[in-house]
Design a protein around this motif. Structure first.
Motif: not given
Lengths: 193, 139
Positions: A42, A126, A132
């Motif tokens: 991520l 994020s 995600i």
């Protein structure tokens, strides 16, 4: 009389055997019978972050969102309390990671600033909504926007479990209720370290 | 005649149920986006009292929310929803606490300081307004 002597000898033997039994820690969190291999990439505040970057650490992973006033801060404050109970040496081997399930409102810098508001050593991540989605699925995390009033105004229902990852495997879970029992959480972490 | 003039006033006092703040705090916000206020109210009166919400000069909007647990596809999910009111029972208490009810404060107009006291005006269905000062705490 012979029997008494034999029984006593047997008892003594059992006692000695007991001393050599491994003293297992009885976990307070939910232990996974079959630790599940997990990994993801991520976006952190600077570079991309892989879960495998923390291979030698115990990672505490929590999925939430910045516009969450009740459940997320309650858990992150609990994780802060537990983290601060660890010695500096133990802290070096533990990483708390917050993953936003609201990537539209929480870009990586926002997610990281939020995590660091609880503790400067926490990390916020994020990514794209797709990234995600994939990470959440890997951990069995459910999340869904509700009460939609506009692009910036909605709530998010979500799984609020704290996931404990060690050596690339998911090994332990804390429910939102359990994670608040700081001493027990600390004891579990120490048993893993 | 004169002695009856005080009657409506006395009657009004009797009707106004004095709701009292037992304790409360505002959670030290991790961002300016949102925070929550938690408090315990006591109703010494004979009738239930409904808390509808609150106003705060330091936040754009305040809503009364309830947090819930729910099982979805076999997974425990948590969320919150606005509620119309929360009742303070007669001779009883209403507790707003993490994982239960909270006053959700949206878009804070300024950063809050740890330990400072901030004002909220609680609004009840019977028109009662209660001004409370709550400390900002990281708990």
């Amino acid at each position: 009389m012979r029997w008494l002597g034999l029984s006593l000898a047997l008892l003594a033997l059992l006692g000695v055997a007991y001393l050599f039994l491994p003293k297992g820690h009885s976990f307070y969190g939910t232990r996974l019978m079959q630790p599940k291999p997990v990994d993801f990439a991520l976006q952190g505040p600077g570079d991309p972050v892989r879960l495998a970057d923390f291979q030698d650490k115990v990672v505490l992973l929590f999925f939430g969102y910045v516009h969450c006033p009740d459940v997320c801060p309650t858990t992150l404050l609990a994780l802060k309390r537990a983290y601060e109970k660890l010695s500096p040496k133990e802290q070096e081997r533990v990483q708390v990671v917050f993953v936003s399930v609201d990537p539209e409102r929480d870009p990586p810098e926002v997610a990281d600033r939020y995590a660091k508001a609880f503790h400067p050593r926490f990390l916020g991540l994020s990514g794209s909504p797709e990234a995600i989605r994939e990470v959440a699925q890997g951990f069995g995390v459910y999340y869904q926007k509700t009460q939609y009033r506009g692009p910036g105004e909605y709530l998010v229902d979500h799984t609020a479990t704290t996931f404990v990852v060690q050596g690339g495997k998911l090994v332990l879970l804390f429910s939102p209720d359990k994670v608040e029992a700081t001493d027990k959480v600390v004891a579990d972490l120490r048993a893993l370290l | 005649m004169r002695r009856w003039m005080a009657l409506p006033f006395l009657l009004g006092l009797a009707l106004a149920q004095e709701v009292r703040l037992v304790e409360g705090w505002v959670r030290y916000p991790a961002s300016l986006a949102v925070t929550a206020a938690y408090l315990t109210l006591e109703n010494p009166g004979e009738r239930p009292l409904r808390l509808l919400g609150a106003e705060a000069a330091w936040a754009e909007r305040v809503e009364l929310h309830g947090t819930f647990h729910q099982e979805k596809d076999g997974k425990m999910v948590m969320g919150m929803r606005p509620v119309d009111f929360a009742e303070v029972p007669p001779k009883g208490r209403l507790v707003l606490k993490p994982g239960g009810y909270h006053l959700m404060l949206f878009n804070l107009k300024r950063p809050l300081k740890l330990g400072e006291k901030v004002e909220l005006v609680l609004k009840f269905q019977n028109g009662t307004q209660l001004k409370v000062l709550l400390p900002v705490e990281a708990r």
